[in-house]
Design an enzyme around this catalytic site. Structure first.
Site, PDB file in Angstrom:
ATOM      1  N   GLU A 308      42.032   6.291  -5.128  1.00 45.82           N
ATOM      2  CA  GLU A 308      41.683   6.190  -6.744  1.00 45.82           C
ATOM      3  C   GLU A 308      42.928   6.436  -8.033  1.00 45.82           C
ATOM      4  O   GLU A 308      42.895   5.596  -8.430  1.00 45.82           O
ATOM      5  CB  GLU A 308      40.980   6.547  -6.883  1.00 45.82           C
ATOM      6  CG  GLU A 308      39.322   6.590  -5.846  1.00 45.82           C
ATOM      7  CD  GLU A 308      39.051   7.405  -5.005  1.00 45.82           C
ATOM      8  OE1 GLU A 308      38.528   6.266  -4.209  1.00 45.82           O
ATOM      9  OE2 GLU A 308      40.086   8.009  -4.568  1.00 45.82           O
ATOM     10  N   PRO A 513      44.740   8.719  11.820  1.00 46.57           N
ATOM     11  CA  PRO A 513      43.621   8.639  11.893  1.00 46.57           C
ATOM     12  C   PRO A 513      42.979   9.125  10.601  1.00 46.57           C
ATOM     13  O   PRO A 513      43.441   9.945   9.888  1.00 46.57           O
ATOM     14  CB  PRO A 513      42.581   9.546  13.134  1.00 46.57           C
ATOM     15  CG  PRO A 513      44.335  10.766  12.997  1.00 46.57           C
ATOM     16  CD  PRO A 513      45.494   9.559  13.055  1.00 46.57           C
ATOM     17  N   ARG A 514      42.246   8.350  10.469  1.00 46.70           N
ATOM     18  CA  ARG A 514      41.868   8.629   8.920  1.00 46.70           C
ATOM     19  C   ARG A 514      41.647  10.556   8.575  1.00 46.70           C
ATOM     20  O   ARG A 514      41.551  10.897   7.734  1.00 46.70           O
ATOM     21  CB  ARG A 514      40.335   7.604   8.354  1.00 46.70           C
ATOM     22  CG  ARG A 514      39.915   8.021   7.136  1.00 46.70           C
ATOM     23  CD  ARG A 514      40.568   7.695   6.015  1.00 46.70           C
ATOM     24  NE  ARG A 514      39.431   7.784   4.972  1.00 46.70           N
ATOM     25  CZ  ARG A 514      40.387   6.898   4.014  1.00 46.70           C
ATOM     26  NH1 ARG A 514      41.380   6.615   3.956  1.00 46.70           N
ATOM     27  NH2 ARG A 514      39.831   7.053   2.648  1.00 46.70           N
ATOM     28  N   GLU A 556      51.159  10.447   4.517  1.00 50.94           N
ATOM     29  CA  GLU A 556      52.325  10.049   4.968  1.00 50.94           C
ATOM     30  C   GLU A 556      52.376   8.258   5.311  1.00 50.94           C
ATOM     31  O   GLU A 556      53.076   7.603   6.273  1.00 50.94           O
ATOM     32  CB  GLU A 556      52.808  10.476   6.687  1.00 50.94           C
ATOM     33  CG  GLU A 556      53.140  11.701   6.232  1.00 50.94           C
ATOM     34  CD  GLU A 556      54.108  12.675   7.454  1.00 50.94           C
ATOM     35  OE1 GLU A 556      56.141  12.362   7.363  1.00 50.94           O
ATOM     36  OE2 GLU A 556      53.842  12.384   8.073  1.00 50.94           O
ATOM     37  N   ASN A 580      41.244  -0.071   2.767  1.00 52.25           N
ATOM     38  CA  ASN A 580      41.674  -0.662   1.575  1.00 52.25           C
ATOM     39  C   ASN A 580      43.310  -1.601   2.824  1.00 52.25           C
ATOM     40  O   ASN A 580      44.013  -0.936   2.910  1.00 52.25           O
ATOM     41  CB  ASN A 580      43.089   0.145   0.967  1.00 52.25           C
ATOM     42  CG  ASN A 580      43.717  -0.425  -0.110  1.00 52.25           C
ATOM     43  OD1 ASN A 580      43.545  -2.111   0.059  1.00 52.25           O
ATOM     44  ND2 ASN A 580      43.862  -0.084  -1.570  1.00 52.25           N
ATOM     45  N   PRO A 581      42.997  -3.026   2.242  1.00 54.72           N
ATOM     46  CA  PRO A 581      44.376  -3.682   3.404  1.00 54.72           C
ATOM     47  C   PRO A 581      45.295  -4.132   2.414  1.00 54.72           C
ATOM     48  O   PRO A 581      47.018  -4.330   2.408  1.00 54.72           O
ATOM     49  CB  PRO A 581      43.600  -4.603   3.650  1.00 54.72           C
ATOM     50  CG  PRO A 581      42.798  -5.137   1.977  1.00 54.72           C
ATOM     51  CD  PRO A 581      42.001  -3.822   2.075  1.00 54.72           C
ATOM     52  N   GLU A 583      47.065  -1.761   0.919  1.00 55.93           N
ATOM     53  CA  GLU A 583      48.488  -0.542   1.503  1.00 55.93           C
ATOM     54  C   GLU A 583      49.617  -1.229   2.371  1.00 55.93           C
ATOM     55  O   GLU A 583      51.211  -1.264   1.508  1.00 55.93           O
ATOM     56  CB  GLU A 583      47.669   1.141   1.706  1.00 55.93           C
ATOM     57  CG  GLU A 583      46.703   1.029   0.854  1.00 55.93           C
ATOM     58  CD  GLU A 583      45.826   2.496   0.503  1.00 55.93           C
ATOM     59  OE1 GLU A 583      45.362   3.124  -0.028  1.00 55.93           O
ATOM     60  OE2 GLU A 583      45.675   3.240   2.388  1.00 55.93           O
TER      61      GLU A 583
END
Length: 680
Positions: A308, A513-514, A556, A580-581, A583
């Site tokens: 955001e 990983p998220r 990163e 989000n694609p 990025e």
């Protein structure tokens, strides 16, 4: 016992005939008033025309038709509408099936119905339709009827009918059932012509004219019938300057969060030990500012975390460049977003941690900063922050607004609470039409679809020194980055790596990983499957023998995307909803995604339509798609071009958002007119 299709058809036809008899009975047993008295003659002089009415107020329309000239009417395509179709047939009116899409993606027959309506008018029949479109908002004229008038060259005649006795059903349009032994009023307005040369601005002006005239004739019909129109009028969004009083639910919430002060020190201490709070800035979480308020007008923007914040940075830059005297305080809730702000926010804006949502902390924060405008992003709905700003008459806006399907269900279960909060916003700028309608349903006074700010967000930051180190370690090895992965996806990615290595033997798979704390568990799983693994959180770099590099660090992703040509965006092989694609695309990485991308529906629909991304559903498909992109330069270039085209089709939210927010700000003030308070 279930009815057969034939029995259902007979039943529906019987219902249509029965309803027609009922309407004739209402007309015979009512005192009829028609205004103007020569309405039929005036209508005949305009024939063929477009007969417009509000949804829910059309039931007695057929009883005005005496067959003097042919009339067709638009009826929705769902099964229940067969009853209406049979009803109209009893009055010798033809039926056109279809309905406007009201901004929705799915086809409801609107385009076909519009072409059919054009043909009907050209063949000399009047066409009747409702001006507002399900599921609302009610009493708001849609664009379809204006478009039809423009292209057909036929006028719009606003129409309303009312009876002194009626039932109003609790539907979105307050569907009205007229009762006999009433005064029955029919009112026909003046014809409204829409020239074929009308510009977009002209069409909007005519749309408002039709809306105003329909409201006028509706009010007049109820007045002539001597009826109370309020029961038949759908609830409209409230005035943000006079929001509804707080109900029991929010009063309990405010009392409960006030008690949060007792537990706040322990909660923040625990989060500090977990590395989730900055110990040097804990006072900001209690609403105590760490810097003075700047002089002049101030906008407060709240964003949740990195995604955001990254989306809002261009908006801050745009607004401060237009208004040099404008100050900005940006609040976020995470250390990673604070780090991003330190690098990219610049000197014209101040970062603060958002206070905990307790009334006392919120009051302390607002009393210090005294913003002229408060802006929340996406789905950041904190009741005490919203109520506190509203009580101080600070205009509120929600930008890049979205609400998940699950959250929407919860809000619908608590509609009174939703209305008490969302009605306080002066404007909600939603990511698409569907979300704009959802916010209107929840009580927003003004909800607009302007697009997604993340399209115009700058690329995620790249640590050039680390990028160089990684490139040296890889020594030219091809890579695929699996980013923001969730539990259950890493095993599929491991299988895909094994398959991919057959066509690209030197491939390195990087898994980010998220939730980085899962890194060690992921590394152990991979080792048990026989892979050579290096883990970034330990300081290791991949070497020639490394199969999978687990990048379990924070902040990163930009560096990793800059390192690769192909990125799999996680949260999409499991029912999470995707990530989000934009990025990876902003770093020229080709995007692969699983089928679960509902959280970014607009992005992925455009990308898939323009072949700027590829959907995969298994390890085999993931490996095949990655192999094609890594071994065929034309394939890679084509996907990059498709992604660029898709993003261009979605851009523009930044300009629209900045323009709308600027209108909510006070006029420029000399800097000397506002005295900056000291930090508290």
């Amino acid at each position: 016992m279930a009815l057969s299709p034939q029995q259902k058809t007979r039943l529906l036809k019987g219902a249509g005939r029965g309803l027609a008899r009922y309407l004739r009975f209402v007309r015979r047993r009512s005192d009829v008033i028609i205004e103007p008295a020569d309405a039929r003659e005036r209508a005949a002089a305009c024939h063929p025309f477009i007969f417009a009415m509000w949804h829910g107020q059309f039931l007695m329309l057929p009883t005005l038709h005496e067959g003097n000239f042919p009339v067709s009417a638009m009826v929705a395509r769902h099964r229940d509408a067969d009853v209406v179709g049979d009803l109209l047939g009893e009055f010798h009116m033809q039926v056109v099936r279809g309905a406007g899409a009201a901004g929705r993606k799915r086809n409801r027959g609107g385009a076909v119905a519009l072409r059919t309506a054009m043909r009907v008018l050209e063949e000399g029949a009047t066409f009747a339709m409702t001006a507002d479109v399900p599921p609302g908002p009610a009493r708001r004229c849609g664009a379809g009827i204006i478009t039809l008038a423009k292209h057909s060259g036929r006028p719009i005649l606003p129409f309303a009918t009312a009876t002194s006795r009626y039932l109003a059903l609790p539907t979105w349009s307050r569907m009205t059932i007229n009762l006999p032994f009433s005064k029955l009023a029919y009112v026909v307005g003046e014809p409204i012509w829409v020239p074929s040369s009308s510009s977009d601005e002209d069409l909007e002006r005519y749309r408002r004219t039709v809306e105003t005239e329909l409201n006028r004739v509706t009010a007049r019909a109820y007045a002539l019938a001597g009826a109370n129109m309020a029961r038949a009028t759908p609830a409209l969004p409230g005035d943000p300057s006079a929001p509804p009083k707080l109900g029991l639910g929010l009063k309990v919430y405010r009392a409960g969060t006030s008690l949060l002060r007792l537990a706040a020190p322990a909660i923040l201490a625990m989060r500090t030990r977990q590395g989730k709070e900055d110990p040097a800035r804990l006072s900001e979480r209690y609403g105590r500012a760490s810097v003075p308020r700047p002089a002049g007008p101030l906008i407060w923007i709240h964003a949740a975390s990195v995604g955001e914040t990254n989306a809002i940075l261009p908006l801050i830059e745009r607004m401060t460049s237009k208004r040099p005297e404008l100050g900005v305080v940006l609040t976020t809730g995470t250390m990673t977003s604070a780090s991003l702000c330190a690098r990219r926010l610049g000197s014209r804006a101040i970062h603060q941690y958002v206070p905990l949502d307790a009334p006392e902390y919120v009051s302390r924060f607002l009393d210090h900063w005294r913003p002229d405008l408060a802006v929340f992003t996406e789905s950041e709905i904190w009741p005490n922050l919203i109520i506190g700003a509203s009580e101080r008459k600070i205009p509120l806006a929600l930008v890049n607004g979205r609400v998940s399907s699950r959250s929407l269900v919860r809000w619908r279960r608590n509609k009174s609470v939703a209305r008490q909060l969302f009605s306080r916003f002066s404007v909600v700028l939603a990511q698409n039409e569907g979300l704009a309608r959802a916010f209107t349903e929840l009580g927003a006074a003004k909800s607009l679809s302007v697009g997604n700010l993340k399209i115009d967000a700058p690329p995620l930051p790249v640590d050039t020194a680390e990028l160089d180190r990684l490139r040296q370690a890889l020594a030219g090895r091809p890579t695929i980055v699996a980013a923001s992965t969730h539990e259950g996806e890493e095993a599929v990615i491991a299988d895909a790596h094994r398959l991919l290595a057959r066509s690209v033997p030197s491939i390195l798979t990087i898994i980010a990983p998220r939730h980085p704390e899962r890194g060690t568990g992921i590394a152990e799983m991979l080792k048990q499957r026989g892979f050579s693994v290096a883990q970034r959180s330990s300081g290791a770099l991949p070497d020639a023998r490394t199969d999978v590099y687990v990048a379990d660090t924070i902040g990163e992703l930009g560096t990793l995307y800059a390192l690769t040509d192909v990125a799999f965006v996680g949260g999409s092989l499991v029912p999470h909803g995707g990530q989000n694609p934009i990025e990876p695309i902003s770093h020229r990485a080709a995007v692969l995604t699983g089928p679960e991308w509902r959280n970014f529906r607009d992005f992925y629909q455009a990308l898939l339509r323009h072949k700027g991304a590829r959907e995969v559903a298994s390890a085999e498909q993931l490996a095949a798609a990655a192999s094609a992109l890594l071994t065929d330069e034309r394939e890679l270039a084509g996907m990059r071009e498709g992604a660029r085209t898709a993003l261009l089709s979605l851009s523009g939210a930044l300009d629209r958002t900045a323009e709308i927010l600027a209108a909510l700000l006070p006029l420029s003030l000399p800097l000397s007119d506002v005295e900056a308070p000291r930090a508290s």
